[in-house]
Scaffold this motif. Sequence first.
Motif, PDB file in Angstrom:
ATOM      1  N   UNK A   1       0.792  -1.227   0.000  1.00  0.00           N
ATOM      2  CA  UNK A   1       0.000   0.000   0.000  1.00  0.00           C
ATOM      3  C   UNK A   1       0.825   1.277   0.000  1.00  0.00           C
ATOM      4  N   UNK A   2       2.061   1.195   0.425  1.00  0.00           N
ATOM      5  CA  UNK A   2       2.924   2.366   0.478  1.00  0.00           C
ATOM      6  C   UNK A   2       4.367   1.917   0.497  1.00  0.00           C
TER       7      UNK A   2
ATOM      8  N   UNK B   1       7.042   7.308   4.984  1.00  0.00           N
ATOM      9  CA  UNK B   1       6.187   6.855   3.894  1.00  0.00           C
ATOM     10  C   UNK B   1       5.021   7.816   3.729  1.00  0.00           C
ATOM     11  N   UNK B   2       4.496   7.854   2.524  1.00  0.00           N
ATOM     12  CA  UNK B   2       3.345   8.691   2.193  1.00  0.00           C
ATOM     13  C   UNK B   2       2.115   7.807   2.151  1.00  0.00           C
ATOM     14  N   UNK B   3       1.061   8.238   2.840  1.00  0.00           N
ATOM     15  CA  UNK B   3      -0.193   7.497   2.829  1.00  0.00           C
ATOM     16  C   UNK B   3      -1.345   8.481   2.931  1.00  0.00           C
ATOM     17  N   UNK B   4      -2.149   8.529   1.894  1.00  0.00           N
ATOM     18  CA  UNK B   4      -3.352   9.371   1.863  1.00  0.00           C
ATOM     19  C   UNK B   4      -3.085  10.820   2.265  1.00  0.00           C
ATOM     20  N   UNK B   5      -2.186  11.464   1.581  1.00  0.00           N
ATOM     21  CA  UNK B   5      -1.891  12.889   1.768  1.00  0.00           C
ATOM     22  C   UNK B   5      -1.209  13.234   3.105  1.00  0.00           C
TER      23      UNK B   5
ATOM     24  N   UNK C   1       4.138  18.460  -2.640  1.00  0.00           N
ATOM     25  CA  UNK C   1       2.957  18.675  -3.477  1.00  0.00           C
ATOM     26  C   UNK C   1       1.871  17.629  -3.279  1.00  0.00           C
ATOM     27  N   UNK C   2       2.145  16.602  -2.501  1.00  0.00           N
ATOM     28  CA  UNK C   2       1.176  15.518  -2.302  1.00  0.00           C
ATOM     29  C   UNK C   2       0.717  15.373  -0.863  1.00  0.00           C
ATOM     30  N   UNK C   3       1.055  16.335   0.002  1.00  0.00           N
ATOM     31  CA  UNK C   3       0.699  16.194   1.412  1.00  0.00           C
ATOM     32  C   UNK C   3      -0.125  17.370   1.924  1.00  0.00           C
TER      33      UNK C   3
END
Length: 127
Positions: free
Chosen positions: A27-28, A42-46, A83-85
């Motif tokens: 998932x990540x 890790x990045x998970x859902x913003x 840009x993704x958080x």
Amino acid sequence: ANPTSAWQYYESHMMGLDIKYWNATVDYDVKRQVDRPENFAFLYKKVVFIGLHMVTNSDANETMARLEDNLEWVASNVEKYWNNIDAIFVMGYSRLLAEENAPFYDAMVTKKQTEWNDKLLVYARRA
């Protein structure tokens, strides 16, 4: 308490927990700091999740070097995912009011007030 034994237990039982037991990388993608593999992100859902080794020891030089590495790890991951958080979730095990950790916390506050002011910053700790 024996810090050497404690670190050996951590390395044996906690290091790479995501891979050993859950194969969570489906998932990540968990990244680890090259020189401090106990630090992860890790990045998970913003939300960028960042785990840090914050426990201090009797060697003040090592403690300061680790805090500098930790700040660099947090900053580099925030920049990488900027840009993704919407949120930065930092986890570290230490006494929040430990004087030796103050430079790290002060730097985090400064970054939140200046560079990261439009992101939610959460610091979770257990100690």
